[in-house]
Design a protein around this motif. Sequence first.
Motif, PDB file in Angstrom:
ATOM      1  N   UNK A   1       8.116  -6.135 -42.095  1.00 26.08           N
ATOM      2  CA  UNK A   1       8.196  -6.844 -43.342  1.00 26.08           C
ATOM      3  C   UNK A   1       9.233  -6.172 -43.682  1.00 26.08           C
ATOM      4  N   UNK A   2      10.290  -6.751 -44.234  1.00 24.43           N
ATOM      5  CA  UNK A   2      11.487  -5.916 -45.259  1.00 24.43           C
ATOM      6  C   UNK A   2      11.337  -5.680 -46.807  1.00 24.43           C
ATOM      7  N   UNK A   3      11.730  -4.983 -47.062  1.00 27.34           N
ATOM      8  CA  UNK A   3      12.650  -5.227 -48.768  1.00 27.34           C
ATOM      9  C   UNK A   3      13.198  -4.296 -49.542  1.00 27.34           C
TER      10      UNK A   3
ATOM     11  N   UNK B   1      13.480  -0.852 -46.801  1.00 26.78           N
ATOM     12  CA  UNK B   1      12.969  -0.746 -46.766  1.00 26.78           C
ATOM     13  C   UNK B   1      11.797  -1.058 -45.412  1.00 26.78           C
ATOM     14  N   UNK B   2      11.576  -0.675 -44.042  1.00 29.03           N
ATOM     15  CA  UNK B   2      11.409  -1.514 -42.749  1.00 29.03           C
ATOM     16  C   UNK B   2       9.489  -1.356 -42.592  1.00 29.03           C
ATOM     17  N   UNK B   3       8.724  -2.163 -42.356  1.00 27.62           N
ATOM     18  CA  UNK B   3       7.286  -1.389 -42.122  1.00 27.62           C
ATOM     19  C   UNK B   3       7.729  -1.909 -40.496  1.00 27.62           C
ATOM     20  N   UNK B   4       6.212  -1.578 -39.787  1.00 28.83           N
ATOM     21  CA  UNK B   4       6.285  -1.218 -38.486  1.00 28.83           C
ATOM     22  C   UNK B   4       4.407  -1.382 -38.185  1.00 28.83           C
ATOM     23  N   UNK B   5       4.320  -2.449 -37.320  1.00 23.10           N
ATOM     24  CA  UNK B   5       3.062  -2.296 -36.130  1.00 23.10           C
ATOM     25  C   UNK B   5       3.026  -1.911 -35.659  1.00 23.10           C
ATOM     26  N   UNK B   6       1.347  -1.410 -35.080  1.00 20.81           N
ATOM     27  CA  UNK B   6       1.360  -0.856 -33.781  1.00 20.81           C
ATOM     28  C   UNK B   6       1.982  -1.587 -32.894  1.00 20.81           C
TER      29      UNK B   6
ATOM     30  N   UNK C   1      -2.479  -1.060 -40.425  1.00 22.27           N
ATOM     31  CA  UNK C   1      -1.732  -1.833 -40.089  1.00 22.27           C
ATOM     32  C   UNK C   1      -0.043  -1.715 -40.218  1.00 22.27           C
ATOM     33  N   UNK C   2      -0.169  -0.336 -41.101  1.00 21.23           N
ATOM     34  CA  UNK C   2       1.604  -0.160 -41.155  1.00 21.23           C
ATOM     35  C   UNK C   2       1.443   1.240 -40.340  1.00 21.23           C
ATOM     36  N   UNK C   3       2.199   1.662 -39.407  1.00 20.43           N
ATOM     37  CA  UNK C   3       2.082   3.213 -38.752  1.00 20.43           C
ATOM     38  C   UNK C   3       3.456   3.604 -38.583  1.00 20.43           C
ATOM     39  N   UNK C   4       3.768   2.650 -39.267  1.00 23.94           N
ATOM     40  CA  UNK C   4       5.879   3.490 -39.316  1.00 23.94           C
ATOM     41  C   UNK C   4       6.192   2.800 -40.670  1.00 23.94           C
ATOM     42  N   UNK C   5       6.814   3.736 -40.919  1.00 19.89           N
ATOM     43  CA  UNK C   5       8.172   3.300 -42.800  1.00 19.89           C
ATOM     44  C   UNK C   5       9.112   3.931 -41.969  1.00 19.89           C
ATOM     45  N   UNK C   6      10.391   2.983 -42.574  1.00 16.58           N
ATOM     46  CA  UNK C   6      11.607   3.279 -42.411  1.00 16.58           C
ATOM     47  C   UNK C   6      12.575   3.261 -43.786  1.00 16.58           C
ATOM     48  N   UNK C   7      12.840   4.105 -44.720  1.00 14.35           N
ATOM     49  CA  UNK C   7      14.280   3.712 -45.895  1.00 14.35           C
ATOM     50  C   UNK C   7      15.384   4.139 -44.727  1.00 14.35           C
TER      51      UNK C   7
END
Length: 354
Positions: free
Chosen positions: A301-303, A290-295, A214-220
Amino acid sequence: MMKMKMRALFVILALASQHASGVEVFEGEESVLLPCNMNVSKDHAIVWKREDLSSPIVHAVVEGKDDLINQNKRYSNRTSMLADALQTGDLINQNKRYSHRTSMFGLQTRDLSLTLRKPTFTDSGNYTCVTRSHGADQQRTDVQLKVKERPVWHKVLPAVLVPVVLLGAVIIFLLYRVTQREKLMTVGQLTPLEVTEGAPSVLLPYTHTCCLGEVVKVEWFFVTHENKKVCVFENGQIKRDQQHTDYRERAEMESFPPKEEKTDQLNRPEVDLSLTLRNPVCADGGVYLCILHDKAVNTMKLKLVPLLVKEPLMTTVRASVGRRNKAAKRLPSFCVSKEKKNVAESHPLNSQPV
């Protein structure tokens, strides 16, 4: 002789007044029915009246037709009876044992009910249905009508409901704004992660419960006025060219993607998205996002992770001593010359024994 006795008995029963019935209705209803069923022949006249009015006639039927010449004006165009009440009426609720007897006198039990449209509070009263033959009253039935006002809630509810709905909408909007503001203030309520400057590294923890696909991109990000990109993971690798120069050689996501699958206590798959920051300095203290991106490149979600980088103890001591020395240098020096010192020693007060 037998027939004469039966006729006399029937007339006596017909002239006896029937028990009054009661009807209740709310004001504003479309109509109300005043019931009346009596034994009448085709040549009877039917009169509905209210004896408490100066003009008592409410409705009248003569020779099978409405006769409304003397009708009270308050009931104009508001009353009606069955059009064929005296023409084609059948026996109603009549015991079969007596059907042949009533037919001998040409009488039938007919529906003489009165329909009153748009009842109002002033229509309340006692209504009498009278049958007449050759100018003399034959039978009568009393019906007590009570027109009630509608409950207070029927009038008050629309006036109260609209403000309540508007107030509810305002409260929901305010709660939404407060919730959004609390989310923005959550950073100040989080317990910061502490590390001392000069440490080899610090781990900003974040474990997300989801499927790895589900997670295709992660940004800190380091949250500042420019929001520095600390680390970007996409398509299975870290995008060094997208990192800020301050973190290009210091930020890693070593455990992503994971080498082995992990699950939480509920046996749900977990993905470790923790960030490792090497050689932290005081300038690294702040809030990391931290930001998660889907397809579909939508934010999943944000952290938020606050980080506090403290100075080493020796650095703090040296800085404190250095500040004291600088303060001492700024104080004016106080020196006593030899000449003044000799004068002070030869003073008479100093030479006298105590």
